[in-house]
Design an enzyme around this catalytic site. Sequence first.
Site, PDB file in Angstrom:
ATOM      1  N   GLU A 280      35.833  44.175  33.898  1.00 43.50           N
ATOM      2  CA  GLU A 280      36.787  45.189  34.373  1.00 43.50           C
ATOM      3  C   GLU A 280      38.165  44.683  33.986  1.00 43.50           C
ATOM      4  OE1 GLU A 280      35.869  47.965  35.664  1.00 43.50           O
ATOM      5  OE2 GLU A 280      33.857  47.640  36.475  1.00 43.50           O
TER       6      GLU A 280
ATOM      7  N   CYS B 194      45.132  47.769  38.604  1.00 41.48           N
ATOM      8  CA  CYS B 194      44.620  48.084  37.267  1.00 41.48           C
ATOM      9  C   CYS B 194      44.795  49.563  36.962  1.00 41.48           C
ATOM     10  CB  CYS B 194      43.163  47.662  37.154  1.00 41.48           C
ATOM     11  SG  CYS B 194      42.143  48.272  38.485  1.00 41.48           S
TER      12      CYS B 194
HETATM   13  P1  NAD Z   1      43.842  36.859  34.243  1.00 43.31           P
HETATM   14  O1  NAD Z   1      42.942  37.314  33.154  1.00 43.31           O
HETATM   15  O2  NAD Z   1      45.037  36.063  33.882  1.00 43.31           O
HETATM   16  O3  NAD Z   1      43.024  35.964  35.303  1.00 43.31           O
HETATM   17  C1  NAD Z   1      41.886  36.448  35.967  1.00 43.31           C
HETATM   18  C2  NAD Z   1      40.964  35.291  36.323  1.00 43.31           C
HETATM   19  O4  NAD Z   1      40.450  34.692  35.134  1.00 43.31           O
HETATM   20  C3  NAD Z   1      41.598  34.160  37.123  1.00 43.31           C
HETATM   21  O5  NAD Z   1      40.686  33.757  38.132  1.00 43.31           O
HETATM   22  C4  NAD Z   1      41.782  33.071  36.077  1.00 43.31           C
HETATM   23  O6  NAD Z   1      41.801  31.764  36.613  1.00 43.31           O
HETATM   24  C5  NAD Z   1      40.545  33.280  35.237  1.00 43.31           C
HETATM   25  N1  NAD Z   1      40.617  32.735  33.870  1.00 43.31           N
HETATM   26  C6  NAD Z   1      41.705  32.497  33.098  1.00 43.31           C
HETATM   27  N2  NAD Z   1      41.329  32.015  31.887  1.00 43.31           N
HETATM   28  C7  NAD Z   1      39.973  31.960  31.897  1.00 43.31           C
HETATM   29  C8  NAD Z   1      38.993  31.577  30.934  1.00 43.31           C
HETATM   30  N3  NAD Z   1      39.338  31.163  29.711  1.00 43.31           N
HETATM   31  N4  NAD Z   1      37.681  31.656  31.264  1.00 43.31           N
HETATM   32  C9  NAD Z   1      37.306  32.105  32.483  1.00 43.31           C
HETATM   33  N5  NAD Z   1      38.193  32.480  33.441  1.00 43.31           N
HETATM   34  C10 NAD Z   1      39.513  32.410  33.153  1.00 43.31           C
HETATM   35  O7  NAD Z   1      44.230  38.192  35.047  1.00 43.31           O
HETATM   36  P2  NAD Z   1      45.277  38.371  36.252  1.00 43.31           P
HETATM   37  O8  NAD Z   1      46.663  38.211  35.691  1.00 43.31           O
HETATM   38  O9  NAD Z   1      44.853  37.539  37.405  1.00 43.31           O
HETATM   39  O10 NAD Z   1      45.036  39.896  36.669  1.00 43.31           O
HETATM   40  C11 NAD Z   1      45.768  40.968  36.162  1.00 43.31           C
HETATM   41  C12 NAD Z   1      44.973  41.778  35.162  1.00 43.31           C
HETATM   42  O11 NAD Z   1      43.736  42.200  35.754  1.00 43.31           O
HETATM   43  C13 NAD Z   1      45.655  43.064  34.712  1.00 43.31           C
HETATM   44  O12 NAD Z   1      45.505  43.217  33.321  1.00 43.31           O
HETATM   45  C14 NAD Z   1      44.868  44.170  35.427  1.00 43.31           C
HETATM   46  O13 NAD Z   1      44.911  45.424  34.793  1.00 43.31           O
HETATM   47  C15 NAD Z   1      43.509  43.580  35.449  1.00 43.31           C
HETATM   48  N6  NAD Z   1      42.688  44.197  36.500  1.00 43.31           N
HETATM   49  C16 NAD Z   1      41.673  45.051  36.136  1.00 43.31           C
HETATM   50  C17 NAD Z   1      40.916  45.692  37.120  1.00 43.31           C
HETATM   51  C18 NAD Z   1      39.809  46.640  36.750  1.00 43.31           C
HETATM   52  O14 NAD Z   1      39.024  47.000  37.629  1.00 43.31           O
HETATM   53  N7  NAD Z   1      39.677  47.050  35.502  1.00 43.31           N
HETATM   54  C19 NAD Z   1      41.198  45.459  38.467  1.00 43.31           C
HETATM   55  C20 NAD Z   1      42.236  44.589  38.802  1.00 43.31           C
HETATM   56  C21 NAD Z   1      42.971  43.959  37.796  1.00 43.31           C
END
Ligand code: NAD
Length: 474
Positions: free
Chosen positions: A246, A280
């Site tokens: 997502e 999101c």
């Molecule tokens: P992010 O991708 O920076 O981080 C999300 C998670 O991934 C964190 O727990 C982080 O520690 C982990 N992570 C980072 N690098 C990783 C790797 N290489 N391997 C595995 N895990 C890793 O996202 P964010 O800044 O926390 O969230 C914001 C984003 O999330 C926005 O783009 C938003 O649109 C999206 N979002 C989407 C939905 C949806 O349902 N589509 C819902 C909420 C947020």
Amino acid sequence: MKIYPMVIDGQIVNGGRTLAVVNPATGEPFAKVHDASPEHVDAAVAAARAAFPGWSATPDAERKTMLHALGAALEANMPELMELITRETGKPLRGLNGVGAGMELGGAIAWTHVTADLDLEPEVIQDNDAARVEVHRKPLGVVASITPWNWPLMIAIWHVIPALRAGNTVVLKPSEYAPVATSRFVELANAILPPGVLNVVTGGGAIGAALTGHRGVDKIVFTGSTRTGKRIMENAAATLKRLTLELGGNDAGIVLPDVDVKAVAPKLFGAAFHNNGQTCACLKRLYVHESQYDALCTELARLAGEAKVGDGMELGTELGPLQNRAQLDVVRELADAAREHGGKVLAGGGVRAGAGFFFEPTIVAGLTNGARLVDEEQFGPILPVIEYADVDDAVRLANDNPNGLGGSVWSSDPARAVDIGKRLECGTVWINGHGAVQPDAPFGGVKQSGIGVGFGRHGLAEFTAIQTVKIMKS
Ligand code: NAD
């Protein structure tokens, strides 16, 4: 300062390095969590694997009862969890249109109970003299759940409850920016669930990568940025893990010329600015017909100027800060780029002086596709309002983006709006609304906004594998 522990195999795990968790309203740390090592990840996956045979064989009725007990535990601990969410995310306790920490808890509770009661009955494909053919759903094994910081507890619930309902065990890794309420929830849950069924490890991207590449993990459910989602997909390829992703959105809304501007403006404002734009499926690009453009821009700028911005712990606050300094920098940079591109700032436009990561609610006119503020996900309180003359152009511009999470059409003629909405390349289209989700209707992205869906029976099915059973009769 309190350290919120990890939970592995039903045991509280303390020790080792810690990470500070910052309150974005003050810019100061207020709690700590452990910075897990790869050995913690190994231990959590091993515990989840060991718990899987027992949990997957537990009768449905017993699993449902335990999941409802998790919902009751969330409810019983609502004030504590709400405060933790407000302190770690900055979102107000109540917030604009009631979208705040209270809604996050309310949503988490509702999703838990609705999902607990879902069933995936076997499907009978054929039953005749030749054969009976049934389709069954089986759990996958160990699910790794990785969550973002914007709705940390609710998204953890969106992952964990259907995974458990289907009979999987889980290792959860919350965002390092907002891990506290989730860690506390897992501690509460472990008083109800058997050891090893739900584990939590805390840390940054490296710990997420250790989990998503782990040979003992069968499925990954990830909510976060598109960039990280792509890395996870690469990392999961070696063992062909199942994925639900997502990812980011850049949702367009199209306002048709027949709307009542005064009536629609507060709804559009709420759709774009709730949770300070950090959802999101917030409305992130607004396409408005030229006949209504100036009037709607004026209304939106007035609402932006009137919004009460402040510390989410203070009652009456509608919008809090950005959740972290890096996200504040993204928003500031996009505002600067918008000005350089000829955008006209009608309200706000800058960082608020003083402590915390606050940005003024901002409306920008005069841009179209090709400007960074339109093309990129801003994930903050700044909305580009784009003028169009022809609705076919508006549809083309809305679809001219790699994201495809949500979209909306606003009109006093819902049937016409549905026809236009169906032309939008997105996983959910709303008519005269934007962003509301519910626990029994599937939600997910197309294009680069993700793979798979969450919620309801379609979402539950993502935590299962199909097994076809063929009983030959002749
Ligand atoms: P992010 O991708 O920076 O981080 C999300 C998670 O991934 C964190 O727990 C982080 O520690 C982990 N992570 C980072 N690098 C990783 C790797 N290489 N391997 C595995 N895990 C890793 O996202 P964010 O800044 O926390 O969230 C914001 C984003 O999330 C926005 O783009 C938003 O649109 C999206 N979002 C989407 C939905 C949806 O349902 N589509 C819902 C909420 C947020």
